[in-house]
Design a protein around this motif. Structure first.
Motif, mmCIF file in Angstrom:
data_model
loop_
_atom_site.group_PDB
_atom_site.id
_atom_site.type_symbol
_atom_site.label_atom_id
_atom_site.label_comp_id
_atom_site.label_asym_id
_atom_site.label_seq_id
_atom_site.Cartn_x
_atom_site.Cartn_y
_atom_site.Cartn_z
ATOM 1 N N PRO A 1 -0.812 9.002 -4.029
ATOM 2 C CA PRO A 1 -2.154 9.473 -4.402
ATOM 3 C C PRO A 1 -2.167 10.869 -5.005
ATOM 4 O O PRO A 1 -1.304 11.688 -4.732
ATOM 5 C CB PRO A 1 -2.927 9.434 -3.091
ATOM 6 C CG PRO A 1 -1.896 9.464 -2.024
ATOM 7 C CD PRO A 1 -0.635 8.885 -2.584
ATOM 8 N N GLU B 1 -6.575 2.566 -3.650
ATOM 9 C CA GLU B 1 -6.813 2.449 -2.200
ATOM 10 C C GLU B 1 -7.870 1.384 -1.911
ATOM 11 O O GLU B 1 -7.726 0.597 -0.978
ATOM 12 C CB GLU B 1 -7.260 3.804 -1.630
ATOM 13 C CG GLU B 1 -6.154 4.830 -1.575
ATOM 14 C CD GLU B 1 -6.651 6.220 -1.200
ATOM 15 O OE1 GLU B 1 -7.887 6.474 -1.226
ATOM 16 O OE2 GLU B 1 -5.799 7.064 -0.886
ATOM 17 N N PRO C 1 0.818 -1.222 0.000
ATOM 18 C CA PRO C 1 0.000 0.000 0.000
ATOM 19 C C PRO C 1 0.851 1.272 0.000
ATOM 20 O O PRO C 1 0.427 2.305 -0.509
ATOM 21 C CB PRO C 1 -0.828 -0.112 1.281
ATOM 22 C CG PRO C 1 -0.811 -1.554 1.640
ATOM 23 C CD PRO C 1 0.488 -2.107 1.109
ATOM 24 N N SER D 1 -6.252 6.886 -7.915
ATOM 25 C CA SER D 1 -5.778 6.809 -6.524
ATOM 26 C C SER D 1 -6.827 6.174 -5.625
ATOM 27 O O SER D 1 -6.529 5.287 -4.813
ATOM 28 C CB SER D 1 -5.445 8.209 -5.992
ATOM 29 O OG SER D 1 -4.420 8.795 -6.736
ATOM 30 N N TYR D 2 -8.051 6.633 -5.771
ATOM 31 C CA TYR D 2 -9.151 6.115 -4.961
ATOM 32 C C TYR D 2 -9.359 4.627 -5.233
ATOM 33 O O TYR D 2 -9.518 3.822 -4.314
ATOM 34 C CB TYR D 2 -10.431 6.904 -5.269
ATOM 35 C CG TYR D 2 -11.476 6.793 -4.193
ATOM 36 C CD1 TYR D 2 -11.543 7.732 -3.173
ATOM 37 C CD2 TYR D 2 -12.390 5.743 -4.192
ATOM 38 C CE1 TYR D 2 -12.511 7.630 -2.182
ATOM 39 C CE2 TYR D 2 -13.354 5.636 -3.199
ATOM 40 C CZ TYR D 2 -13.404 6.582 -2.199
ATOM 41 O OH TYR D 2 -14.345 6.471 -1.205
#
Length: 189
Positions: free
Chosen positions: A20, A126, A15, A122-123
């Motif tokens: 991001p 995640e 991660p 990015s979202y």
């Protein structure tokens, strides 16, 4: 007639690899999970985003095949909306051994170049990393990967690299040049 197609495969293995991109300033952009599996909505997103960049691999799928994709446990579609209008999406496919593939990602043409793509990617990344939190029978994510090709938008590869993806494979092949009808036949006529 044939064309040379280059396909690049990229990955993140932690991660912490993600770099991001913030939400675009001054725009009313929200990213929402499509929690009710809908073959119709999935197909709409696929054709709206990929129609002008030769996404054709799913066009011949039957309705039951589309349903199987969207109803697969752990599969998720996250949609970016600007002022209530779908702008693009990211589709996550859970695979064995803690692997998640970003199968599709992109923006509808009218929303490209407005700084939404970096934020949506990015979202989506995640959500790939925290997928097991929403699917208790799934093991934690250990790897997120995707592929892009020379037919995708001109900024796709740079966006993936800016978000922290690393290249792990490149394949070059000759393929038949496909017709590019846009989101529906006649859309560009």
């Amino acid at each position: 007639m044939s064309i040379t197609l280059t396909t690049w495969s990229l990955e993140q293995t932690s991660p912490s690899d993600l770099r991001p991109s913030p939400a675009p300033e001054g725009q009313d952009v929200k990213v929402v999970r499509a929690e009710v599996p809908s073959a119709e909505f999935s197909r709409f997103l696929y054709t709206a985003v990929g129609g002008d960049i030769q996404w054709t691999d799913r066009l011949s799928l039957t309705y039951p095949q589309w349903r199987e994709i969207v109803e697969k446990p752990g599969a998720e579609i996250w949609v970016a909306y600007e002022k209530g209008t779908p702008a693009g999406y990211v589709e996550l496919d859970p695979q064995p051994d803690g692997v998640v593939e970003i199968v599709y990602f992109g923006l509808i043409p009218a929303f490209r170049g407005r700084r939404i793509g970096g934020h949506l990617l990015s979202y989506g990344v995640e959500r790939a990393w925290d997928l097991a939190e929403r699917w208790p029978d799934r093991e934690p994510t250990k790897r997120v990967w995707l592929h892009t090709c020379s037919l995708d938008g001109p900024h796709a590869m740079a966006n993936y690299e800016r978000r922290g993806f690393r290249l792990f494979d490149t394949k070059v092949e000759q393929v038949a040049e496909g017709e590019n009808p846009g989101p529906w036949p006649g859309a560009h006529g």
